[in-house]
Design a protein around this motif. Sequence first.
Motif, PDB file in Angstrom:
ATOM      1  N   SER A   1     -20.092   4.063   5.910  1.00 16.17           N
ATOM      2  CA  SER A   1     -19.720   3.158   7.299  1.00 16.17           C
ATOM      3  C   SER A   1     -18.498   2.194   7.131  1.00 16.17           C
ATOM      4  O   SER A   1     -18.262   1.554   8.066  1.00 16.17           O
ATOM      5  CB  SER A   1     -20.970   2.408   7.577  1.00 16.17           C
ATOM      6  OG  SER A   1     -21.360   1.581   6.659  1.00 16.17           O
ATOM      7  N   GLN A   2     -18.103   1.969   5.908  1.00 16.50           N
ATOM      8  CA  GLN A   2     -17.114   0.989   5.644  1.00 16.50           C
ATOM      9  C   GLN A   2     -15.541   1.695   5.664  1.00 16.50           C
ATOM     10  O   GLN A   2     -14.653   1.054   5.541  1.00 16.50           O
ATOM     11  CB  GLN A   2     -17.421   0.375   4.406  1.00 16.50           C
ATOM     12  CG  GLN A   2     -18.417  -0.444   4.088  1.00 16.50           C
ATOM     13  CD  GLN A   2     -18.044  -1.516   4.803  1.00 16.50           C
ATOM     14  OE1 GLN A   2     -17.385  -2.146   4.791  1.00 16.50           O
ATOM     15  NE2 GLN A   2     -19.472  -2.107   5.646  1.00 16.50           N
TER      16      GLN A   2
ATOM     17  N   ILE B   1       0.725  -1.202   0.144  1.00 17.08           N
ATOM     18  CA  ILE B   1       0.011  -0.064   0.085  1.00 17.08           C
ATOM     19  C   ILE B   1       0.705   1.147   0.014  1.00 17.08           C
ATOM     20  O   ILE B   1       1.549   1.348   0.672  1.00 17.08           O
ATOM     21  CB  ILE B   1      -0.793  -0.028   1.234  1.00 17.08           C
ATOM     22  CG1 ILE B   1      -1.852  -1.347   1.302  1.00 17.08           C
ATOM     23  CG2 ILE B   1      -1.496   1.366   1.373  1.00 17.08           C
ATOM     24  CD1 ILE B   1      -2.542  -1.372   2.274  1.00 17.08           C
ATOM     25  N   LEU B   2       0.790   2.146  -0.981  1.00 14.96           N
ATOM     26  CA  LEU B   2       1.417   3.225  -1.267  1.00 14.96           C
ATOM     27  C   LEU B   2       0.739   4.470  -0.857  1.00 14.96           C
ATOM     28  O   LEU B   2      -0.327   4.527  -0.984  1.00 14.96           O
ATOM     29  CB  LEU B   2       1.933   3.453  -2.654  1.00 14.96           C
ATOM     30  CG  LEU B   2       2.627   2.243  -3.194  1.00 14.96           C
ATOM     31  CD1 LEU B   2       3.181   2.372  -4.695  1.00 14.96           C
ATOM     32  CD2 LEU B   2       3.994   1.674  -2.427  1.00 14.96           C
TER      33      LEU B   2
ATOM     34  N   LYS C   1      -2.674  10.662  -0.156  1.00 16.23           N
ATOM     35  CA  LYS C   1      -3.373   9.934  -1.598  1.00 16.23           C
ATOM     36  C   LYS C   1      -2.464   8.534  -1.477  1.00 16.23           C
ATOM     37  O   LYS C   1      -1.353   8.139  -1.124  1.00 16.23           O
ATOM     38  CB  LYS C   1      -2.502  10.656  -2.718  1.00 16.23           C
ATOM     39  CG  LYS C   1      -2.803  10.025  -4.045  1.00 16.23           C
ATOM     40  CD  LYS C   1      -2.547  11.031  -5.279  1.00 16.23           C
ATOM     41  CE  LYS C   1      -1.067  11.214  -5.574  1.00 16.23           C
ATOM     42  NZ  LYS C   1      -0.959  11.735  -6.633  1.00 16.23           N
ATOM     43  N   GLY C   2      -3.429   7.629  -1.730  1.00 14.37           N
ATOM     44  CA  GLY C   2      -2.956   6.090  -1.562  1.00 14.37           C
ATOM     45  C   GLY C   2      -3.226   5.357  -2.940  1.00 14.37           C
ATOM     46  O   GLY C   2      -4.024   5.670  -3.650  1.00 14.37           O
TER      47      GLY C   2
ATOM     48  N   ASN D   1      -9.353   2.425   5.237  1.00 19.79           N
ATOM     49  CA  ASN D   1      -8.378   3.589   5.601  1.00 19.79           C
ATOM     50  C   ASN D   1      -8.221   3.649   6.989  1.00 19.79           C
ATOM     51  O   ASN D   1      -8.896   4.333   7.844  1.00 19.79           O
ATOM     52  CB  ASN D   1      -9.201   4.874   4.971  1.00 19.79           C
ATOM     53  CG  ASN D   1      -8.299   6.011   5.213  1.00 19.79           C
ATOM     54  OD1 ASN D   1      -7.265   6.001   5.861  1.00 19.79           O
ATOM     55  ND2 ASN D   1      -8.649   7.057   4.690  1.00 19.79           N
ATOM     56  N   LYS D   2      -7.379   3.065   7.404  1.00 19.96           N
ATOM     57  CA  LYS D   2      -6.972   2.931   8.975  1.00 19.96           C
ATOM     58  C   LYS D   2      -6.674   4.101   9.448  1.00 19.96           C
ATOM     59  O   LYS D   2      -6.849   4.376  10.753  1.00 19.96           O
ATOM     60  CB  LYS D   2      -5.761   1.901   9.194  1.00 19.96           C
ATOM     61  CG  LYS D   2      -5.961   0.519   8.735  1.00 19.96           C
ATOM     62  CD  LYS D   2      -7.178   0.176   9.406  1.00 19.96           C
ATOM     63  CE  LYS D   2      -7.139  -1.594   8.915  1.00 19.96           C
ATOM     64  NZ  LYS D   2      -8.657  -2.016   8.429  1.00 19.96           N
ATOM     65  N   MET D   3      -6.061   5.391   8.607  1.00 23.89           N
ATOM     66  CA  MET D   3      -5.742   6.484   9.117  1.00 23.89           C
ATOM     67  C   MET D   3      -6.955   7.332   9.289  1.00 23.89           C
ATOM     68  O   MET D   3      -6.841   8.558   9.899  1.00 23.89           O
ATOM     69  CB  MET D   3      -4.782   7.265   8.152  1.00 23.89           C
ATOM     70  CG  MET D   3      -3.690   6.605   7.959  1.00 23.89           C
ATOM     71  SD  MET D   3      -2.212   7.363   6.933  1.00 23.89           S
ATOM     72  CE  MET D   3      -2.880   6.933   5.255  1.00 23.89           C
ATOM     73  N   SER D   4      -8.143   7.247   8.702  1.00 26.56           N
ATOM     74  CA  SER D   4      -9.364   7.830   8.830  1.00 26.56           C
ATOM     75  C   SER D   4      -9.905   8.035  10.213  1.00 26.56           C
ATOM     76  O   SER D   4     -10.050   6.915  10.941  1.00 26.56           O
ATOM     77  CB  SER D   4     -10.533   7.478   7.784  1.00 26.56           C
ATOM     78  OG  SER D   4     -11.422   8.349   8.032  1.00 26.56           O
ATOM     79  N   GLN D   5     -10.450   9.226  10.546  1.00 23.07           N
ATOM     80  CA  GLN D   5     -11.065   9.336  11.731  1.00 23.07           C
ATOM     81  C   GLN D   5     -12.576   8.947  11.352  1.00 23.07           C
ATOM     82  O   GLN D   5     -13.448   9.312  12.613  1.00 23.07           O
ATOM     83  CB  GLN D   5     -10.946  10.818  12.468  1.00 23.07           C
ATOM     84  CG  GLN D   5      -9.456  10.853  12.781  1.00 23.07           C
ATOM     85  CD  GLN D   5      -9.278  12.260  13.394  1.00 23.07           C
ATOM     86  OE1 GLN D   5     -10.213  13.092  13.588  1.00 23.07           O
ATOM     87  NE2 GLN D   5      -8.134  12.612  13.531  1.00 23.07           N
ATOM     88  N   GLY D   6     -13.157   8.787  10.409  1.00 22.57           N
ATOM     89  CA  GLY D   6     -14.416   8.592  10.173  1.00 22.57           C
ATOM     90  C   GLY D   6     -15.010   9.324   8.969  1.00 22.57           C
ATOM     91  O   GLY D   6     -14.382  10.490   8.798  1.00 22.57           O
ATOM     92  N   ARG D   7     -16.177   8.914   8.637  1.00 20.72           N
ATOM     93  CA  ARG D   7     -16.797  10.105   7.591  1.00 20.72           C
ATOM     94  C   ARG D   7     -18.447   9.912   7.909  1.00 20.72           C
ATOM     95  O   ARG D   7     -18.909   9.126   8.074  1.00 20.72           O
ATOM     96  CB  ARG D   7     -16.489   9.704   6.166  1.00 20.72           C
ATOM     97  CG  ARG D   7     -17.070  10.535   5.000  1.00 20.72           C
ATOM     98  CD  ARG D   7     -16.562  10.167   3.598  1.00 20.72           C
ATOM     99  NE  ARG D   7     -17.194   8.811   3.399  1.00 20.72           N
ATOM    100  CZ  ARG D   7     -16.751   8.109   2.458  1.00 20.72           C
ATOM    101  NH1 ARG D   7     -15.653   8.044   1.964  1.00 20.72           N
ATOM    102  NH2 ARG D   7     -17.410   7.025   2.057  1.00 20.72           N
ATOM    103  N   GLU D   8     -18.963  11.180   7.902  1.00 19.17           N
ATOM    104  CA  GLU D   8     -20.427  11.327   7.929  1.00 19.17           C
ATOM    105  C   GLU D   8     -21.311  11.989   6.993  1.00 19.17           C
ATOM    106  O   GLU D   8     -20.588  13.100   6.447  1.00 19.17           O
ATOM    107  CB  GLU D   8     -20.716  11.907   9.393  1.00 19.17           C
ATOM    108  CG  GLU D   8     -22.022  12.056   9.801  1.00 19.17           C
ATOM    109  CD  GLU D   8     -22.168  12.944  11.100  1.00 19.17           C
ATOM    110  OE1 GLU D   8     -23.496  13.294  11.230  1.00 19.17           O
ATOM    111  OE2 GLU D   8     -21.448  13.276  11.609  1.00 19.17           O
ATOM    112  N   ASP D   9     -21.968  11.357   6.319  1.00 23.66           N
ATOM    113  CA  ASP D   9     -22.778  12.036   5.330  1.00 23.66           C
ATOM    114  C   ASP D   9     -23.666  12.770   5.818  1.00 23.66           C
ATOM    115  O   ASP D   9     -25.015  12.630   6.678  1.00 23.66           O
ATOM    116  CB  ASP D   9     -23.491  10.899   4.431  1.00 23.66           C
ATOM    117  CG  ASP D   9     -22.548  10.044   3.832  1.00 23.66           C
ATOM    118  OD1 ASP D   9     -21.526  10.510   3.354  1.00 23.66           O
ATOM    119  OD2 ASP D   9     -23.006   8.832   3.551  1.00 23.66           O
ATOM    120  N   LEU D  10     -23.633  14.375   5.749  1.00 24.17           N
ATOM    121  CA  LEU D  10     -24.319  15.231   6.374  1.00 24.17           C
ATOM    122  C   LEU D  10     -25.622  15.402   5.588  1.00 24.17           C
ATOM    123  O   LEU D  10     -26.564  15.674   5.984  1.00 24.17           O
ATOM    124  CB  LEU D  10     -23.567  16.486   6.450  1.00 24.17           C
ATOM    125  CG  LEU D  10     -22.523  16.490   7.621  1.00 24.17           C
ATOM    126  CD1 LEU D  10     -21.727  17.745   7.569  1.00 24.17           C
ATOM    127  CD2 LEU D  10     -22.843  16.135   8.983  1.00 24.17           C
TER     128      LEU D  10
END
Length: 160
Positions: free
Chosen positions: A123-124, A83-84, A103-104, A129-138
């Motif tokens: 939710s996935q 994984i780059l 960028k990966g 992406n282990k570095m992500s703090q999450g994402r929420e669809d507002l």
Amino acid sequence: SLASLSSQESGDMFYIDKGVGTLLDTLFDFGHNMIIDESARFVPTKDTKHIMDRYRKLSPGYPSKEDSWLPDQVWHTVKPKDILVWTGHVDHNGIGSDWPICKGRALMRASPREVLDLLSDSSQIKRYNKMSQGREDLHILQAGVETTREESVYGFPGAA
């Protein structure tokens, strides 16, 4: 006509007219240009540099003269387990311009549709992406990647 979207939790409200397709096209173009940017703006992480240096040693003379139009094409030769990751910044002022960009690149054993479904499901995100703090669809303008331009209230295909 205008469409109204509101968030019950925050009380925020905004309006989007039928020109939203143009706005989304512009955002897509901006994101796409970031993804394909091979300039020095993006710096490989220590692990990525190590992997790429290892492949350069294994393939002397790569990239060939025919491939020289790309600054560094060695990432095309990596193995599926590699994984780059590169970090960088945007080249404009404004909202988010002070945030770093990661960028990966990796090889995935999945169909394009499986990748699309994975990337579009907030939710996935921590699964890939282990570095992500999450994402929420507002706000969801329209759901369903299969939505056609004719079915869309806003006149663009896909989900947004």
